[in-house]
Motif scaffolding. Structure first.
Motif, mmCIF file in Angstrom:
data_model
loop_
_atom_site.group_PDB
_atom_site.id
_atom_site.type_symbol
_atom_site.label_atom_id
_atom_site.label_comp_id
_atom_site.label_asym_id
_atom_site.label_seq_id
_atom_site.Cartn_x
_atom_site.Cartn_y
_atom_site.Cartn_z
ATOM 1 N N THR A 124 0.850 -1.186 0.000
ATOM 2 C CA THR A 124 0.000 0.000 0.000
ATOM 3 C C THR A 124 0.885 1.235 0.000
ATOM 4 O OG1 THR A 124 -1.642 -1.198 1.323
ATOM 5 C CG2 THR A 124 -1.863 1.195 1.204
ATOM 6 N N LEU A 156 0.018 8.356 -8.682
ATOM 7 C CA LEU A 156 -0.205 7.503 -7.516
ATOM 8 C C LEU A 156 -0.673 8.369 -6.361
ATOM 9 C CD1 LEU A 156 2.880 5.080 -7.545
ATOM 10 C CD2 LEU A 156 0.509 4.480 -8.029
ATOM 11 N N ASP A 197 -3.191 3.797 -2.398
ATOM 12 C CA ASP A 197 -3.246 2.932 -3.582
ATOM 13 C C ASP A 197 -2.624 1.573 -3.275
ATOM 14 O OD1 ASP A 197 -4.426 4.907 -5.049
ATOM 15 O OD2 ASP A 197 -2.663 5.373 -6.285
ATOM 16 N N GLU A 198 -3.237 0.517 -3.802
ATOM 17 C CA GLU A 198 -2.693 -0.838 -3.691
ATOM 18 C C GLU A 198 -1.907 -1.138 -4.957
ATOM 19 O OE1 GLU A 198 -2.859 -2.759 -1.048
ATOM 20 O OE2 GLU A 198 -4.081 -1.301 0.051
ATOM 21 N N VAL A 199 -0.641 -1.533 -4.794
ATOM 22 C CA VAL A 199 0.253 -1.656 -5.941
ATOM 23 C C VAL A 199 1.075 -2.933 -5.860
ATOM 24 C CG1 VAL A 199 0.431 0.836 -6.308
ATOM 25 C CG2 VAL A 199 2.032 -0.294 -4.757
ATOM 26 N N ALA A 228 -1.017 -0.871 -10.583
ATOM 27 C CA ALA A 228 -2.135 -1.044 -9.662
ATOM 28 C C ALA A 228 -2.461 -2.523 -9.469
ATOM 29 C CB ALA A 228 -3.356 -0.316 -10.198
#
Length: 348
Positions: A90, A101, A105-107, A130
């Protein structure tokens, strides 16, 4: 945990738990300790790790072998003390100049030199893509290095997505098919319509066949050069094991085909450099070139791999999941060299 402000994002300044090493060696040189949380520089983001998958590259850096790797990673000890290049995380803070970004954000991405076996890590924003909410973090963690390497190997080998109408499918041989890269290579090649043959251990043949291989062989009884494989049968050969003689690999492909050297064994000092040089010489003027692969982080490829995994077209093989407190044991298991698929360490 205390915070300071940097632009519009919060930077965490406390210590964090991390698995670190201060000298090259085996997994017993890696220990859990508290270190400072890194601060993102320009173009970087700070990540709160969810999971990291371990790769053979992590083991090579951990051991500092071949010695040539120390030129890049540190002469006396690893400059980056924390192993783990795959990252699912995260975003918790942004460095200067980062756009596209946001915090929260979940990456998923590949860390440049490691850092995944920690609570936090920094990464260039340009390396991250992502992660869809539907994609399990454990599955996503396996993709950046291993699946990315498999994809690039197929591209270098000329294994295309669509066959010429009326032509026979491309035939691909994967040597070392049950490891992290191999299990992805089999799936991706089969997904492109290729007829996949594979060398792996006897106990993993059913696994590899389930991933899409039409023929599998126990590497203890069948090696490149064995009659079962023949000569000039393949459009592409992916050599992940890295031990077969180059002249034998050369004889496996038909005219216009390619051998891709994904990895290679060699001496303790230079490692596969001699093998790479030999491949280059043998390929001069050849219609069956041997191509060493130098895989690099490619976010566009990773984004496609994430899409395939999210819709179920790509199914990573998870050999084991370890809690963060047992990351040292996870490293030892990968260092043992007999893992079918991937080992993932959960950061939470």
């Amino acid at each position: 945990m205390s915070e300071t402000r940097h632009g519009s994002a919060s930077l965490r300044t406390d210590s964090m738990p991390a698995w670190t090493q201060h000298r090259y060696g085996e997994a017993d040189t890696v220990a859990l300790e508290n270190i400072d949380v890194p601060a993102p520089r320009r173009g970087e983001v700070l990540l709160r790790l969810r999971a990291t998958a371990l790769n053979n590259g992590d083991i090579r850096v951990m051991r500092g072998e071949p010695l040539l790797v120390r030129l890049a990673f540190g002469l006396r000890r690893p400059r980056q003390a924390v192993r783990g290049m795959d990252a699912v995380a995260t975003v918790v803070a942004l460095g200067e100049g980062v756009s596209g970004l946001a915090v929260g954000d979940e990456v998923v991405g590949e860390l440049p030199a490691g850092g995944g076996l920690a609570r936090y890590a920094v990464c260039p924003a340009s390396r991250l893509v992502a992660r869809p909410a539907a994609l399990d973090p454990v599955i996503a963690a396996t993709l950046p290095v291993a699946a990315g390497t498999a994809w690039q190997a197929l591209e270098l080998g000329g294994v295309t997505d669509a066959a010429v109408p009326g032509a026979s499918p491309q035939r691909v041989l994967v040597i070392g098919a049950s490891g992290g890269v191999g299990t992805f290579a089999v799936q991706l090649a089969a997904g492109r319509g290729a007829e996949v043959w594979a060398l792996c251990g006897e106990r993993n043949r059913a696994l590899v066949e389930g991933l899409g291989a039409s023929r599998t062989f126990d590497y203890r009884g069948v090696q490149p050069g064995s009659p079962e494989l023949g000569e000039g049968r393949f459009d592409a050969v992916l050599d992940i094991a890295g031990t077969a003689p180059l002249r034998v690999l050369h004889g496996l492909v038909r005219g216009g085909g390619r051998v891709v050297l994904v990895s290679g064994e060699g001496g303790r000092v230079l490692g596969p450099i001699g093998r790479i040089a030999g491949a280059s010489v043998r390929s001069i003027g050849s219609k069956r070139p041997l191509r060493p692969l130098a895989a690099v982080a490619k976010p566009d490829v990773l984004a496609e791999l994430v899409r395939l995994a999210a819709d179920g077209s790509l199914r990573p093989v998870i050999a084991a999941r370890y809690p963060f407190a047992e990351a040292g044991a996870a490293l030892a298991r990968v260092a043992d060299g007999h893992v079918a698929g991937k080992v993932v360490v959960l950061a939470e």
